[in-house]
Design an enzyme around this catalytic site. Structure first.
Site, PDB file in Angstrom:
ATOM      1  N   HIS A  47      84.493  31.762  83.130  1.00 30.10           N
ATOM      2  CA  HIS A  47      85.065  32.834  82.329  1.00 30.10           C
ATOM      3  C   HIS A  47      84.036  33.272  81.306  1.00 30.10           C
ATOM      4  O   HIS A  47      83.370  32.429  80.715  1.00 30.10           O
ATOM      5  CB  HIS A  47      86.331  32.353  81.612  1.00 30.10           C
ATOM      6  CG  HIS A  47      87.458  32.087  82.534  1.00 30.10           C
ATOM      7  ND1 HIS A  47      88.678  32.659  82.395  1.00 30.10           N
ATOM      8  CD2 HIS A  47      87.540  31.309  83.638  1.00 30.10           C
ATOM      9  CE1 HIS A  47      89.479  32.242  83.363  1.00 30.10           C
ATOM     10  NE2 HIS A  47      88.814  31.422  84.140  1.00 30.10           N
ATOM     11  N   THR A  48      83.929  34.569  81.117  1.00 29.82           N
ATOM     12  CA  THR A  48      82.930  35.070  80.177  1.00 29.82           C
ATOM     13  C   THR A  48      83.268  34.594  78.777  1.00 29.82           C
ATOM     14  O   THR A  48      84.336  34.905  78.248  1.00 29.82           O
ATOM     15  CB  THR A  48      82.909  36.606  80.192  1.00 29.82           C
ATOM     16  OG1 THR A  48      82.714  37.043  81.530  1.00 29.82           O
ATOM     17  CG2 THR A  48      81.794  37.126  79.316  1.00 29.82           C
ATOM     18  N   THR A  49      82.399  33.793  78.186  1.00 30.09           N
ATOM     19  CA  THR A  49      82.665  33.344  76.827  1.00 30.09           C
ATOM     20  C   THR A  49      81.663  33.934  75.859  1.00 30.09           C
ATOM     21  O   THR A  49      81.927  34.035  74.672  1.00 30.09           O
ATOM     22  CB  THR A  49      82.569  31.815  76.738  1.00 30.09           C
ATOM     23  OG1 THR A  49      81.353  31.410  77.357  1.00 30.09           O
ATOM     24  CG2 THR A  49      83.735  31.165  77.454  1.00 30.09           C
ATOM     25  N   ASN A  56      89.215  36.360  81.017  1.00 27.80           N
ATOM     26  CA  ASN A  56      87.871  36.581  81.566  1.00 27.80           C
ATOM     27  C   ASN A  56      87.491  38.026  81.309  1.00 27.80           C
ATOM     28  O   ASN A  56      87.457  38.845  82.223  1.00 27.80           O
ATOM     29  CB  ASN A  56      87.876  36.281  83.071  1.00 27.80           C
ATOM     30  CG  ASN A  56      86.487  36.354  83.651  1.00 27.80           C
ATOM     31  OD1 ASN A  56      85.496  36.376  82.918  1.00 27.80           O
ATOM     32  ND2 ASN A  56      86.385  36.404  84.970  1.00 27.80           N
TER      33      ASN A  56
END
Lengths: 248, 236
Positions: B13-15, B117
């Site tokens: 997931h884009t963090t 995400n």
């Protein structure tokens, strides 16, 4: 007749290049009671004759709102019409959810046509037995489309489908050159006049068996109510198609 | 790559954003909207790609820019182009309006946010349709706003005061462009990830006009720098 050799299912062609099952489905549309549509530059009007299965029953509705800017009139198997109506309503809702604007009319008719065609090319399916008149407004203007069980669709200035619709079409052929500039009231009266041509001798138009829906550039789709229908049917007596005005 | 988000151990997931674009400033003017963005993509604190032309034309009368993760920006440009091509598929000549794009992007961003995400972007959609100008902002959460001026990133902190003092929604194109140039001048001074080469684009009745990148004026010949007056104090 050797027709019966080639008409068992949709996946069999006849030697003459016909798909008999699809043609039989179009017959079902011709058995439905008449509905017609006509448009001017600013409005589309749908008129239909409602059937009453028996004296005890209500009248079967033939016009359904798809969205504020779109409505259909059906002729044929009502159950099949319900399926298509639900599909169109869902598509419009999804489009509105994603884009916050109205589904372009031609595009939705195209989608319905795709769906209909799909049923004509499978061994296990049958075509939809209903024809739709789709009235809609979008940035491209005012539209009236007809869809067929075959999956074809056409855009019209005015059209009638269902039983005895030829009489209404003949009326249209004489007067459609006036429709573009007609007012809403004139359009409704033309529609009802055409409807009157298509009823049987012992029938008459009244506010119970007639359904009129209108749609305009600044007018969301509405049905005329019973009182308005009564008034128009009275006006019909003195309506002169050529001059489009009431005459004594 | 496994796309099923249930197996979240395997799907990332884009963090945090990796390659980022800088602030975007967009203003409405009398007759259209004008958008400005700098031409830098930063790799963390490194000014990695210095002549990136970020302003994307998604349709005849709509442009799109965003700040944040640049790969997400490129992906969104592809998604929006897909929608424009649907006119070809349906053969009806109906093109989405700028507002349609804005709403679509808002739905897309919201969907991704709900999956934890996100598209790591603050998006600006600008256009001109049916005689009306359009300017919309979609943020990382899918919040959708239409306004006469939008700013993303650091510009939201530094530039709003400049905009409200020197701009109004009925100014001329040149006035609006000048305000944007002033804002980027300030950003170059104060935002570490900003760049002094910017690109302007405007949409009006005639269509979209994306200009060549230009360098903002900066002033470094202050007497304090030249004479190093302060330095003398420090050595005492």
């Amino acid at each position: 007749m050797l027709k019966h050799l080639y008409d068992t299912d949709c996946v069999t062609w006849s030697p003459q290049g016909k798909l008999f099952q699809v043609e039989y489905a179009m017959e079902a549309v011709k058995q439905g009671s008449i509905c017609l549509g006509l448009k001017s530059n600013d409005f589309v009007v749908l008129c239909s004759l409602k059937r009453q299965p028996s004296e005890l029953a209500g009248y079967q509705e033939k016009q359904f709102k798809i969205d504020d800017h779109m409505a259909i009139a059906i002729a044929g198997l009502t159950a099949d019409a319900r399926v298509l109506c639900k599909y169109m309503r869902t598509e419009c809702l999804e489009y509105k959810y994603t884009y916050e604007s109205h589904h372009p009319v031609g595009r939705l008719v195209f989608k319905v046509a795709e769906k209909s065609q799909h049923k004509t090319q499978s061994g296990a399916k049958r075509p939809y037995g209903v024809g739709l008149l789709v009235a809609g407004i979008d940035p491209n203007g005012v539209h009236l489309f007809e869809t067929c069980p075959s999956g074809n669709y056409y855009e019209y200035k005015c059209q009638a489908i269902g039983s005895r619709s030829q009489a209404a079409r003949t009326y249209f052929e004489s007067w459609f050159h006036l429709f573009e500039k007609s007012t809403l009231e004139q359009l409704i009266l033309h529609g009802l006049s055409a409807l009157k041509k298509a009823i049987m001798e012992d029938e008459e138009l009244n506010e119970k068996n007639v359904e009129v829906g209108i749609l305009g550039k600044n007018q969301k789709f509405i049905h005329l109510n019973a009182q308005e229908l009564k008034d128009y049917i009275v006006k019909l007596e003195t309506f002169n198609a050529n001059t489009q005005i009431q005459q004594e | 790559m496994i796309f099923n988000s249930e197996f979240s151990g395997q799907q990332q997931h884009t963090t945090q954003p990796i390659v980022t674009g800088g602030s975007v400033i967009a203003l409405a003017y009398k007759g259209g909207v004008v958008v400005g963005a700098d031409t830098l993509c930063s790799y963390g604190s490194m000014a990695d790609f210095k002549n990136v032309e970020k302003i994307a034309q998604v349709s005849k009368n709509t442009i799109y820019v965003s700040s944040g993760e640049f790969s997400d920006f490129q992906q969104v440009v592809r998604e929006l182009a897909k929608i424009d091509r649907s006119a070809l598929q349906y053969d009806d000549g109906v093109h989405p309006s700028p507002r349609d794009y804005g709403n679509y992007l808002a739905r897309l961003s919201y969907k991704r946010r709900c999956k934890i995400n996100p598209l790591y972007l603050q998006n600006v959609i600008a256009g001109f349709h049916n005689g009306e100008r359009y300017l919309g902002l979609v943020d990382i959460y899918g919040t959708y706003l239409e306004s006469n001026f939008v700013t993303t990133g650091f510009a939201s902190y530094f530039c709003k005061a400049i905009i409200s003092n020197y701009w109004n929604e009925n100014c001329t194109l040149d006035q609006a462009k000048q305000v944007i140039r002033e804002c980027f001048k300030v950003l170059f001074c104060r935002d570490c990830r900003a760049h002094d080469v910017i690109q302007l684009a405007y949409v009006d009745e005639q269509g979209t006009h994306i200009e060549q990148p230009e360098r903002v004026e900066t002033k470094w010949d202050f007497s304090g720098f030249k004479n190093r007056a302060n330095e003398k104090l420090h050595t005492q």
